[in-house]
Scaffold this active site. Structure first.
Site, PDB file in Angstrom:
ATOM      1  N   SER A   1       0.823  -1.220   0.000  1.00 43.64           N
ATOM      2  CA  SER A   1       0.000   0.000   0.000  1.00 43.64           C
ATOM      3  C   SER A   1       0.851   1.261   0.000  1.00 43.64           C
ATOM      4  O   SER A   1       0.374   2.328  -0.387  1.00 43.64           O
ATOM      5  CB  SER A   1      -0.955   0.005   1.194  1.00 43.64           C
ATOM      6  OG  SER A   1      -0.235  -0.014   2.408  1.00 43.64           O
ATOM      7  N   VAL A   2       2.099   1.165   0.455  1.00 36.03           N
ATOM      8  CA  VAL A   2       3.014   2.313   0.435  1.00 36.03           C
ATOM      9  C   VAL A   2       4.175   1.953  -0.481  1.00 36.03           C
ATOM     10  O   VAL A   2       4.902   0.978  -0.213  1.00 36.03           O
ATOM     11  CB  VAL A   2       3.534   2.655   1.853  1.00 36.03           C
ATOM     12  CG1 VAL A   2       4.508   3.831   1.792  1.00 36.03           C
ATOM     13  CG2 VAL A   2       2.371   2.973   2.797  1.00 36.03           C
TER      14      VAL A   2
ATOM     15  N   HIS B   1       8.537  -5.340   6.962  1.00 37.10           N
ATOM     16  CA  HIS B   1       7.763  -5.495   8.190  1.00 37.10           C
ATOM     17  C   HIS B   1       8.519  -6.456   9.097  1.00 37.10           C
ATOM     18  O   HIS B   1       8.937  -7.540   8.659  1.00 37.10           O
ATOM     19  CB  HIS B   1       6.396  -6.127   7.901  1.00 37.10           C
ATOM     20  CG  HIS B   1       5.474  -5.294   7.072  1.00 37.10           C
ATOM     21  ND1 HIS B   1       4.458  -4.540   7.606  1.00 37.10           N
ATOM     22  CD2 HIS B   1       5.402  -5.116   5.727  1.00 37.10           C
ATOM     23  CE1 HIS B   1       3.795  -3.942   6.629  1.00 37.10           C
ATOM     24  NE2 HIS B   1       4.345  -4.270   5.482  1.00 37.10           N
TER      25      HIS B   1
ATOM     26  N   HIS C   1       9.693  -1.207   2.236  1.00 39.00           N
ATOM     27  CA  HIS C   1       9.719  -1.378   3.691  1.00 39.00           C
ATOM     28  C   HIS C   1       9.700  -2.851   4.044  1.00 39.00           C
ATOM     29  O   HIS C   1       9.042  -3.652   3.387  1.00 39.00           O
ATOM     30  CB  HIS C   1       8.554  -0.656   4.373  1.00 39.00           C
ATOM     31  CG  HIS C   1       7.219  -0.917   3.759  1.00 39.00           C
ATOM     32  ND1 HIS C   1       6.807  -0.317   2.584  1.00 39.00           N
ATOM     33  CD2 HIS C   1       6.196  -1.716   4.137  1.00 39.00           C
ATOM     34  CE1 HIS C   1       5.604  -0.738   2.281  1.00 39.00           C
ATOM     35  NE2 HIS C   1       5.195  -1.601   3.204  1.00 39.00           N
TER      36      HIS C   1
END
Ligand code: 5GP
Ligand code: ZN
Length: 111
Positions: free
Chosen positions: A92-93, A99, A97
């Site tokens: 979604s971004v 997690h 990244h």
């Protein structure tokens, strides 16, 4: 990158619970944690997905994830690292990244 929330967090222009940062990467707590411990590790540089990332930055992100897992106390029982890439995975971004999730059991295969 203008309008990228993770660039803004890395530049300290958007509030986040940052727990680690250096010249290359930043780690902070996810706004909507999916586990008792849920951190996000990002490169400072705006890299949209894993596919544009160098081996060097991927190595830094993953080795820091395992280091932070120990510091967060989730290492002994186990934890999960996840990189979602594009739509099917639910990215979604679009600023790369990792997690880092821990503190509970996780299912396999993932949903
Ligand atoms: P994705 O679905 O792209 O793999 O993960 C994006 C993650 O970013 C989600 O877990 C979401 O909760 C988190 N997130 C989105 N916006 C913000 C924000 O402004 N601050 C923080 N700390 N996390 C965010
Ligand atoms: Zn960005």
């Amino acid at each position: 990158m203008p309008n990228c929330i993770f660039c803004k967090i890395a530049e300290h222009n958007l509030n986040a619970d940052i727990i680690y940062e250096d010249n290359d990467i930043v780690a902070f707590r996810d706004l909507k944690p999916q586990a008792p411990t849920h951190l996000l590790l990002i490169p400072r540089e705006h890299i949209p997905t894993i596919e544009e990332a160098s081996p060097a930055i991927l190595g830094k992100l993953m080795s820091k994830a395992s280091e932070l897992a120990k510091k967060e106390g989730i290492s002994a029982k186990g934890y999960r690292t996840v990189i979602n890439c594009r739509d099917y995975a639910g990215q979604s971004v679009y600023h790369l990244h990792v997690h880092l999730l821990g503190g509970r059991w996780f299912h396999w295969p993932p949903g």
